[in-house]
Design a protein around this motif. Structure first.
Motif, PDB file in Angstrom:
ATOM      1  N   ASN A  50       0.823  -1.213   0.000  1.00 15.77           N
ATOM      2  CA  ASN A  50       0.000   0.000   0.000  1.00 15.77           C
ATOM      3  C   ASN A  50       0.856   1.261   0.000  1.00 15.77           C
ATOM      4  O   ASN A  50       0.410   2.322  -0.442  1.00 15.77           O
ATOM      5  N   ILE A  51       2.102   1.164   0.469  1.00 14.37           N
ATOM      6  CA  ILE A  51       3.037   2.290   0.424  1.00 14.37           C
ATOM      7  C   ILE A  51       3.798   2.307  -0.893  1.00 14.37           C
ATOM      8  O   ILE A  51       3.869   3.319  -1.590  1.00 14.37           O
ATOM      9  N   LEU A  52       4.357   1.145  -1.267  1.00 18.82           N
ATOM     10  CA  LEU A  52       5.224   1.081  -2.442  1.00 18.82           C
ATOM     11  C   LEU A  52       4.481   1.391  -3.734  1.00 18.82           C
ATOM     12  O   LEU A  52       5.015   2.036  -4.630  1.00 18.82           O
ATOM     13  N   GLU A  53       3.235   0.926  -3.854  1.00 20.24           N
ATOM     14  CA  GLU A  53       2.483   1.166  -5.080  1.00 20.24           C
ATOM     15  C   GLU A  53       2.233   2.658  -5.286  1.00 20.24           C
ATOM     16  O   GLU A  53       2.271   3.151  -6.414  1.00 20.24           O
ATOM     17  N   ARG A  54       1.994   3.379  -4.204  1.00 19.69           N
ATOM     18  CA  ARG A  54       1.678   4.802  -4.324  1.00 19.69           C
ATOM     19  C   ARG A  54       2.929   5.666  -4.376  1.00 19.69           C
ATOM     20  O   ARG A  54       2.953   6.677  -5.078  1.00 19.69           O
ATOM     21  N   MET A  55       3.972   5.291  -3.632  1.00 18.87           N
ATOM     22  CA  MET A  55       5.139   6.164  -3.499  1.00 18.87           C
ATOM     23  C   MET A  55       6.300   5.753  -4.397  1.00 18.87           C
ATOM     24  O   MET A  55       7.227   6.539  -4.592  1.00 18.87           O
ATOM     25  N   ALA A  56       6.279   4.522  -4.956  1.00 21.19           N
ATOM     26  CA  ALA A  56       7.416   4.075  -5.765  1.00 21.19           C
ATOM     27  C   ALA A  56       7.014   3.300  -7.008  1.00 21.19           C
ATOM     28  O   ALA A  56       7.881   2.852  -7.755  1.00 21.19           O
ATOM     29  N   ASN A  57       5.696   3.115  -7.263  1.00 17.87           N
ATOM     30  CA  ASN A  57       5.229   2.355  -8.427  1.00 17.87           C
ATOM     31  C   ASN A  57       5.854   0.955  -8.484  1.00 17.87           C
ATOM     32  O   ASN A  57       6.267   0.473  -9.536  1.00 17.87           O
ATOM     33  N   VAL A  58       5.937   0.333  -7.321  1.00 13.59           N
ATOM     34  CA  VAL A  58       6.480  -1.019  -7.209  1.00 13.59           C
ATOM     35  C   VAL A  58       5.520  -1.849  -6.364  1.00 13.59           C
ATOM     36  O   VAL A  58       4.946  -1.355  -5.392  1.00 13.59           O
ATOM     37  N   LYS A  59       5.337  -3.116  -6.753  1.00 13.14           N
ATOM     38  CA  LYS A  59       4.540  -4.041  -5.970  1.00 13.14           C
ATOM     39  C   LYS A  59       5.371  -5.275  -5.673  1.00 13.14           C
ATOM     40  O   LYS A  59       6.067  -5.791  -6.544  1.00 13.14           O
ATOM     41  N   VAL A  60       5.319  -5.742  -4.438  1.00  5.20           N
ATOM     42  CA  VAL A  60       6.033  -6.955  -4.041  1.00  5.20           C
ATOM     43  C   VAL A  60       5.091  -8.135  -4.178  1.00  5.20           C
ATOM     44  O   VAL A  60       4.039  -8.185  -3.536  1.00  5.20           O
ATOM     45  N   GLU A  61       5.452  -9.096  -5.048  1.00  5.14           N
ATOM     46  CA  GLU A  61       4.643 -10.307  -5.183  1.00  5.14           C
ATOM     47  C   GLU A  61       4.952 -11.299  -4.072  1.00  5.14           C
ATOM     48  O   GLU A  61       4.063 -12.022  -3.615  1.00  5.14           O
TER      49      GLU A  61
END
Length: 357
Positions: free
Chosen positions: A239-250
């Motif tokens: 929820n942080i990375l998607e908004r602040m870094a355009n990255v998602k951890v699978e």
């Protein structure tokens, strides 16, 4: 209410024309509107000179409309609000002279249930800012002399929201279950001896336990830091990375992270241990759509694990240059990011990172 009031022909000529044995003060329901469109309140204040204590309840400093205030600002800056259930000062020794040269000394300050919220809109330009001090300089900037043997903060919560350029909704970082103990907190040069120390524990975004230790020697632009993070699932940060870094951890799990820093005016010397396993990333576009090819390349160039039992296990030592126009927490964040980039990508990705630095 005052007891033991005494005056005479000499005392009556003083600016304070009497002496007294004790005084007790109670004040309730204070509300103050500030020039910055904020409202300062507290529910109750009690001062007892015989027991040498001050107790203040239900304190807050908030904007009437912080979103409107932020939208009207020409430049970006931290917009801060706070509330506090209770503040107490014990073992008070208040010293002053009639000319108003005040010095307040207390043995113990306790803050219960502090909620601190900080917001920054990075769509706005930064103003020209002076050089930012390190922690010792920040303490010296307090506009009144204060000496506290111990500060204890319990049940606190800290929220930082940041609106990145091009985004309409902010990302947020949250620390709750925060407890802090500060020893030897002194803002006056003449009283500063030895070092100030700070120990803190917190829960980051409800999933990662963090502990921090600072040592801040007085009279030097220097501090040391030891930070540790216990194991947690990296998917909890999406929820942080998607908004602040355009990255998602699978997938991915942090086993342990330890950061040690020695910080001076212009740089920090760092040591980072970061153990993780089963890391798989997904890169997102600005519209949060999946970038399959880029994700495949990123995973190809990233180390899937970094455990002490691995043959290629990495622990890194490195130096980070400090931006003197940013505060010490910015340097801690930049140093952490730099160390992670040295550990997570593979050797080929390291070359790419250096070229695109």
């Amino acid at each position: 209410s005052a007891e033991g009031i005494v005056s005479d022909s000499v005392i009556v000529q003083n600016l304070v024309p009497f002496q007294l044995r004790s005084i007790w003060i109670s004040l309730k329901n204070l509300k103050l509107n500030t020039l910055d469109k904020q409202v300062f309140k507290f529910g109750e204040l009690n001062f007892d000179s015989e027991s040498k204590t001050i107790l203040i309840k239900d304190i807050s400093l908030k904007y009437n409309d912080w979103e409107k205030f932020t939208s009207e600002m020409a430049y970006q800056k931290d917009v801060i609000e706070f509330s506090l259930k209770e503040l107490s000062l014990s073992y008070i020794d208040a010293k002053n002279n009639i000319y108003g040269d005040w010095q307040i000394v207390a043995g113990l300050a306790k803050l219960d249930s502090l909620v601190l919220e900080d917001y920054r809109d990075k769509n706005k330009p930064r103003p020209e800012e002076p050089e930012k001090p390190l922690f010792e300089g920040m303490v010296e900037q307090i506009p009144f002399p204060i000496e506290l043997d111990t500060i204890r903060i319990s049940n606190a919560e800290i929220v930082y929201r940041e609106l990145l350029p091009g985004n309409s909704k902010p990302g947020s970082l949250k620390f709750d279950q925060v407890s802090v103990e500060v020893l030897n907190f002194t803002s006056s040069d003449s009283l500063q001896v030895g070092e100030m120390t700070l120990h803190a524990n917190a829960l980051f975004n409800g999933l990662a336990k963090i502990n921090l230790d600072f040592q801040v020697p007085y009279g030097k632009e220097f501090f040391t830091l030891q930070a540790g993070v216990q194991g947690f699932e990296l998917t909890g940060l999406n929820n942080i990375l998607e908004r602040m870094a355009n990255v998602k951890v699978e997938s991915g799990k942090v086993k342990e992270m330890l950061l040690e820093m020695e910080v001076s005016r212009y740089r920090s010397s760092n040591r980072l241990t970061f153990q993780y396993e089963d890391l798989k990333l997904e890169l997102l576009g600005e519209d949060h759509s999946k970038k399959k090819l880029k994700s495949a390349v990123a995973n190809l160039f990233s180390s899937k694990s970094n455990l002490s039992t691995d043959s290629n296990y990495k622990k890194v030592t490195y130096v980070t240059d400090r931006n003197i126009y940013r505060g010490p927490f910015n340097l801690i964040w930049e140093s952490t990011k730099e160390g992670l980039l040295k550990i997570v990508p593979g050797d080929l990705a390291q070359l790419i990172v250096k070229k695109k630095r």
